[in-house]
Scaffold this active site. Sequence first.
Site, PDB file in Angstrom:
ATOM      1  N   ILE A   1       0.837  -1.206   0.000  1.00  0.00           N
ATOM      2  CA  ILE A   1       0.000   0.000   0.000  1.00  0.00           C
ATOM      3  C   ILE A   1       0.873   1.259   0.000  1.00  0.00           C
ATOM      4  O   ILE A   1       0.427   2.334   0.366  1.00  0.00           O
ATOM      5  CB  ILE A   1      -0.964   0.009   1.200  1.00  0.00           C
TER       6      ILE A   1
ATOM      7  N   GLY B   1       5.512   0.737  10.346  1.00  0.00           N
ATOM      8  CA  GLY B   1       4.568   1.602   9.637  1.00  0.00           C
ATOM      9  C   GLY B   1       3.774   2.522  10.539  1.00  0.00           C
ATOM     10  O   GLY B   1       3.241   3.532  10.096  1.00  0.00           O
ATOM     11  N   GLU B   2       3.670   2.160  11.798  1.00  0.00           N
ATOM     12  CA  GLU B   2       2.836   2.956  12.703  1.00  0.00           C
ATOM     13  C   GLU B   2       3.642   3.636  13.801  1.00  0.00           C
ATOM     14  O   GLU B   2       3.225   4.678  14.314  1.00  0.00           O
ATOM     15  CB  GLU B   2       1.737   2.068  13.292  1.00  0.00           C
TER      16      GLU B   2
END
Lengths: 738, 212
Positions: free
Chosen positions: A474, A697-698
Amino acid sequence: MDFTTPSGQNPIDRLKIVGRPVTRIDGPLKVTGTAPYAYERHDVIPNQAYGYVVGATIAKGRIVRIDTGAAKAASGVIGVITTLEYKPAAPPQRQTANLFGGAEVAHYHQAVALVVAKTFEEARAAAHLVKVDYQAAPGKYDLAGEASGAKPSADPNEGQDAEIFDRVGDFDAAFAAAPVKLDETYTTPCETHAMMEPHASIAAWNGDKLTVWTSSQMINWAKAGLAKTLGIPAENVRVQSPFIGGGFGGKLYLRADALLAALGAKAVGQPVKVTLQRPLIINNGTHRSATIQRIRLGAAPDGRLTTIGHVSVSGNLPGGMPEPAVGQTKLLYAAPNREIYLKLAALDLGEANDMRAPGEAPGLMALEMAMDEMAEKLGIDPVEFRILNDTQTDPRDPQRRFSERHLVECLRTGADRFGWSRRNGTPGAIRDGKWIVGMGMAAGLRLNLLMPSAARIRLDRDGRLTVETDMTDIGTGAYTILAQTAAEMMGVPVEAVTVILGDSASPVSAGSGGQWGANTSTSGLYAACLKLRGAVSARLGLNAEDAEFADGKVRSGNRSIPLAEAAKDGPLTGEDGIRFGDLDKRYVQASFAAQFAEVGVDSFTGEVRVRRMLAVVDAGRVLNPVTARSQVIGAMTMGVGAALMEALAIDMRHGCFVNHDLGGYEVPVHADIPHQDVIFLDHPDAISSPMKAKGIGEIGLCGVAAAVANAVYNATGVRVRDYPITLEKHLAKLPRIA
Amino acid sequence: MNTPDWELSRREFVVGAAASSVIVATPFLGPAHAAGGTPPHAAVPMMKVTMEVNGSPRSVTLDPRTSLLDTLREHLRLTGTKKGCDHGHCGACTVLVNGTRINACLSLAVMHEGDKVTTVEGIGTPDALHPMQAAFIKHDGFQCGYCTPGQICSAVAVLKEIEKGVPSHVTEDLAAPMRLSNPELRERMSGNICRCGAYSNIAAAITEVAGA
């Protein structure tokens, strides 16, 4: 393979390709506009008709009648389907809202009809001719108004049977007795993912078999969701999503575009493509719930925390989950007396569900502002205050250690590199022309979640490798790190690897969510590569135990054979996955960050400009410093949005988010974002996986908004506990202009 | 769109702005069904438009409501140009028309008779990358890639604007030679949203190309 004990030395540790700054293998497609996204698949099936979605214009109530006469008679219209013609679709797992079917309206812009026409223009025009009569009912839209009736609720990340209350020691007594204490309430607004590519799907039926080309972070969830909502066997559903224009959690779940494309295609007997028009997405889709968070900290005069209390209230549709905003508070700092839990209020806004760093993002906005306030009360530097209260074990269970935790190193490295020693602890003291300047920092923690993930890898006669898994990219760099993993394991250059993603015909991966994608999907491929190495060794008559794969050759003993030789009589395939044991129960696994920001506040207008940012991240082994860094700077950018501008405004009369497009919902643009620096610490985590990586990613988002907010406070001396910090919230209290 | 580049005078701009405000003040007529009755099932009258797209003449017969963006994506199947919002908010649909960047979603195709349109496909290909495209890869100026074609079209146009001395909102000295400072770059690129947040890397890519 089962991963039940910490990883020893393995072929990835060579780090010839993994860990190197390889640019994206899909980069040339993306920069030339040749990467195909869902709505663009003219190539996959002929005769695609255009669907246009009609959304409900009430937030709660019933549909009395839908008049489709004018729409059906309009130019180019092939068919119209309405929600009254279908039974309510059973929500897929982890979802709450009904996507289509039935007369009940549970939230604004719920899909109520789909108009299918020969062209987009005709479908759009006819959609405006669909007349819907409603019987509206009163709804609840105000979290603050409903907070007093909110019910304590388990953390959805800990399972349905989890303890609701995290209570350690005697919180009430210890807080009452604490020499220094803080008791404040912080609020965060509803936020929306605002990914650049709208939800979009093309659906085509072949008999009872359905193929959907869509934009989904989780192929297997989309497949299962379509099967469930359509009431057909999962094996009859094929989902493809090779490129995804962003998701941030918004595309974890099945949305109305895919379901309506499938229903529409069935109804008109030809393929149908549907995009959710941008102004529909925010109310139709999922959002991050607003939170109201009360934090109570107690400390001894030396700065050691004695109590941590954190209660967060969020809202959702009846039956929905809370925003788990207290998770990090259970693990970030030591304190012997703790009371931490969630509360959930029923609201009639759209479905609240995961958005990047669900829980931690808003939770740290509150906790790390409270820590800044507490440091000031104690007269201790905010960095030192956090270091003082670091813990190396789970505060609930001192026997349970962190697998790797280097938060203190993050904080010290960051302070050093950012020039933290130049910060003036007295707010409002630094001027630069019309600007008042401040520095702020915050810590971040996000769990390293482990999901099973499978892959297949094939060696062809020409020596090329092809990786297949339903993993998605993504924007995270999945294509590239999977190619690096295969290349490292099989001893070939990255250019010799083809990666095929996002197809439900491939082995089921962990998918892209919860920052687990990189670590677990590469681990699944690692397992598949071990199988292929075994098959290659067997074919070549080599001992698999000591075979070394390097430089396009397989070496064992004094023999060295080109890898391609193994496939000269036909391709060889390795397929396997990774299944994680209980290492995440025996150890706390998490990524850590220290975030630093410097802001200037216009002393006349109160406008905030971010001047510098630095993140220091401890996330295990970094598989690719290029793509990992991009994830972190992207998250830092999103954190600036959360701190300064992002908020869904709720119309309390009509029960909708008013600013439901990219003009009204403000996200950071180029002008808002300065140069950003990222430092990764190098602490591979052998307890996490054979890749020794952790989620990235976070963690980049965790703490960012609080760091910016604390910098604003350091600049102005005005503490705004109501995010986002827009200028009207501090303008009247700014220091006098000299 | 046959106007030569950057000849819009301040006076014309003020007139245009006044016209816009009149439109805003006009009462909203509401959806067609509010007027009652069923419209006739008449076919939409079609219009032919000829443009030069990426150097090749292209003729299409269109529903006149078709945006330039949908003409490119749905009719010419040049799907490099992206639809992020269809409202002129996000910039994903940025293309060059007669050398000037515009949001293709805010423009009807029939307004472009005879125009030269350049999309990202016309800027470079995977085998023959434009320096800006190569710099975006080198500096990782994207993640999901959906805003990227618009960013690249804008970036290419920004460098031309600087070359021509076109001022921006943050230009401090209109008399001085124009240069691509970091604030100039960020101001001029702000019509292109990147939700993945690659701004810092995009700025590095554009700066490198500008300095080359």
